[in-house]
Design a protein around this motif. Structure first.
Motif, PDB file in Angstrom:
ATOM      1  N   GLY A 113       0.630  -0.970   0.099  1.00  0.00           N
ATOM      2  CA  GLY A 113      -0.021   0.290  -0.203  1.00  0.00           C
ATOM      3  C   GLY A 113       0.829   1.372   0.735  1.00  0.00           C
ATOM      4  O   GLY A 113       2.402   1.165   0.815  1.00  0.00           O
ATOM      5  N   GLN A 166      -8.776  -4.965   2.140  1.00  0.00           N
ATOM      6  CA  GLN A 166      -6.970  -3.468   2.508  1.00  0.00           C
ATOM      7  C   GLN A 166      -7.721  -3.239   1.265  1.00  0.00           C
ATOM      8  O   GLN A 166      -7.748  -3.269  -0.047  1.00  0.00           O
ATOM      9  CB  GLN A 166      -6.058  -4.379   2.033  1.00  0.00           C
ATOM     10  CG  GLN A 166      -5.934  -4.810   3.081  1.00  0.00           C
ATOM     11  CD  GLN A 166      -5.172  -4.438   5.018  1.00  0.00           C
ATOM     12  OE1 GLN A 166      -4.670  -3.100   4.717  1.00  0.00           O
ATOM     13  NE2 GLN A 166      -4.993  -5.007   6.156  1.00  0.00           N
ATOM     14  N   ASP A 186      -5.139  -1.251  -0.439  1.00  0.00           N
ATOM     15  CA  ASP A 186      -4.521  -1.373  -1.469  1.00  0.00           C
ATOM     16  C   ASP A 186      -4.439  -2.127  -2.493  1.00  0.00           C
ATOM     17  O   ASP A 186      -4.474  -2.454  -3.449  1.00  0.00           O
ATOM     18  CB  ASP A 186      -2.960  -1.394  -1.233  1.00  0.00           C
ATOM     19  CG  ASP A 186      -2.381  -2.802  -0.083  1.00  0.00           C
ATOM     20  OD1 ASP A 186      -3.439  -3.086   0.420  1.00  0.00           O
ATOM     21  OD2 ASP A 186      -1.216  -2.842  -0.193  1.00  0.00           O
ATOM     22  N   HIS A 222       2.430  -8.283   9.486  1.00  0.00           N
ATOM     23  CA  HIS A 222       3.424  -9.055   7.866  1.00  0.00           C
ATOM     24  C   HIS A 222       4.235  -9.704   8.685  1.00  0.00           C
ATOM     25  O   HIS A 222       5.240  -8.694   9.859  1.00  0.00           O
ATOM     26  CB  HIS A 222       4.131  -7.866   7.288  1.00  0.00           C
ATOM     27  CG  HIS A 222       2.784  -6.963   6.018  1.00  0.00           C
ATOM     28  ND1 HIS A 222       2.077  -7.791   5.621  1.00  0.00           N
ATOM     29  CD2 HIS A 222       1.620  -5.858   6.557  1.00  0.00           C
ATOM     30  CE1 HIS A 222       1.068  -6.792   5.080  1.00  0.00           C
ATOM     31  NE2 HIS A 222       1.159  -6.041   5.492  1.00  0.00           N
ATOM     32  N   HIS A 274       4.560  -7.089  -3.046  1.00  0.00           N
ATOM     33  CA  HIS A 274       3.878  -6.941  -1.598  1.00  0.00           C
ATOM     34  C   HIS A 274       5.084  -6.253  -0.876  1.00  0.00           C
ATOM     35  O   HIS A 274       5.645  -5.998   0.724  1.00  0.00           O
ATOM     36  CB  HIS A 274       2.832  -7.953  -0.745  1.00  0.00           C
ATOM     37  CG  HIS A 274       2.135  -6.269   0.169  1.00  0.00           C
ATOM     38  ND1 HIS A 274       1.986  -5.785   1.063  1.00  0.00           N
ATOM     39  CD2 HIS A 274       0.523  -6.007  -0.409  1.00  0.00           C
ATOM     40  CE1 HIS A 274       1.205  -5.217   1.818  1.00  0.00           C
ATOM     41  NE2 HIS A 274       0.421  -4.575   1.166  1.00  0.00           N
TER      42      HIS A 274
HETATM   43  C1  MLT Z   1      -1.242  -3.683   4.173  1.00  0.00           C
HETATM   44  O1  MLT Z   1      -0.933  -4.520   3.668  1.00  0.00           O
HETATM   45  O2  MLT Z   1      -1.047  -3.978   5.518  1.00  0.00           O
HETATM   46  C2  MLT Z   1      -1.483  -2.627   3.677  1.00  0.00           C
HETATM   47  O3  MLT Z   1      -0.879  -2.243   2.503  1.00  0.00           O
HETATM   48  C3  MLT Z   1      -1.272  -1.392   4.435  1.00  0.00           C
HETATM   49  C4  MLT Z   1      -2.280  -0.164   3.436  1.00  0.00           C
HETATM   50  O4  MLT Z   1      -2.430   0.018   3.251  1.00  0.00           O
HETATM   51  O5  MLT Z   1      -2.424   1.274   4.040  1.00  0.00           O
END
Ligand code: MLT
Ligand code: MN
Ligand code: ZN
Length: 303
Positions: A11, A90, A92, A244, A269
């Motif tokens: 993101g 999410q 993104d 993550h 990602h």
């Molecule tokens: C995530 O995967 O944690 C997101 O990309 C965070 C976001 O979109 O702000």
């Protein structure tokens, strides 16, 4: 089976619009050791004609422009995208759905918790009812493979993941199975398998099994370090608070991939703060020593 990486960044993308971390500053300046990346999405096909879009990023318009194989070819209004499959709700991974509003009714494959987030906290699917309309196909978590209508020869099994629901979800601090899934995709022709998990917070027994079995891995490459956001001076959230698993550390992603038999081990990602984005970094050399690749936009994998 073909897998095309439409967007390899987390993101925010790379560079992120408001970020002056060393990576973002360098790529904006044109440093040849870093390359810009758009936000997280892949397309998968067995015949190169019919594609399933996996996640719809806010950069989808540019991503389609950069990939002729999914552009219109026949009818006046046309696309190679037969359906959209979502791994979570999410921003993104879903806001690109709005860009697809001019098309036909959109087949969307996602779990019930994701569908609920996308009709309440971030009601994109409700909004799309006023444009193209959507046909929701509910994904079950019972381990049964499914096929996407119109995309032949791909067998897909959702794998529940330990990660995070988005901030606008009632499940943010109260995880439910189906908030985040990984995808086990098998090519019916080739017999090859790929495990796609762009947001992976913890390695459960079921995930561990898939990591060990897949012919190709496309897994969470968001952060190098647990405290990377603080260390880079861009925020305070830790990698684990965001769902993550960082690459470094005794139980990090590099250690988890050590005994995997996959012919390709690829991180995807990737957050803009991650030092692996710099081709001459120590962390990048470390990945190369381990046989781990870093996804880039336009990467095309044939299995
Ligand atoms: C995530 O995967 O944690 C997101 O990309 C965070 C976001 O979109 O702000
Ligand atoms: Mn993300
Ligand atoms: Zn940055």
């Amino acid at each position: 089976m073909r897998i095309h990486v439409l967007g390899s960044a987390a993101g925010g993308g790379f560079p992120q619009w408001n970020c002056n971390c060393p990576n973002c500053e360098a790529v904006r300046r044109g440093d040849p050791l870093l390359r810009a990346r758009t936000q997280s999405s892949i397309a998968v096909s067995s015949d190169g004609e019919a594609w399933v879009l996996i996640n719809a990023s806010p950069d989808i318009r540019a991503q389609i422009l950069a990939f002729p194989d999914i552009q219109p070819r026949q009818a006046r209004r046309d696309t190679g995208i037969r359906a959209v499959l979502l791994t979570d709700a999410q921003i993104d991974h879903v806001t690109g759905l709005l860009v697809l509003r001019e098309g036909e009714r959109l087949p969307i494959y996602c779990t019930r918790p994701v569908y609920e987030d996308l009709t309440t906290g971030l009601p994109l699917l409700s909004v799309l009812e006023h444009y193209c309309g959507v046909d929701w196909h509910a994904l079950e978590l019972d381990g049964t493979p499914f096929e996407i209508d119109g995309v032949p020869n791909l067998r897909i099994t959702p794998i529940p993941l330990e990660s995070k629901a988005p901030p606008y979800s009632p499940h943010r601090e109260n995880p439910h199975p189906g908030d985040n899934i990984g995808l086990w995709i098998e090519g019916a022709d080739s017999g090859k398998s790929v495990f796609y998990a762009p947001g992976l917070g913890e390695i459960s027994v079921a995930v561990r099994e898939r990591l060990m079995q897949a012919d190709c891995l496309l897994v969470d490459g968001t952060f190098w370090r647990e405290d990377e956001m603080a260390q880079t001076g861009v925020g305070h959230k830790t990698a684990s608070a965001m769902g993550h698993l960082p690459q470094s550390g005794d139980a990090g992603m590099i250690a988890q991939l050590k005994h995997a038999r996959a012919e390709r081990k690829i991180l995807i990602h990737i957050n803009n703060t991650n030092p692996i984005l710099r081709e001459d970094s120590q962390s990048r050399s470390r990945l190369s020593e381990e046989g781990i690749e870093v996804a880039y936009d336009g990467m095309d994998i044939t299995l």
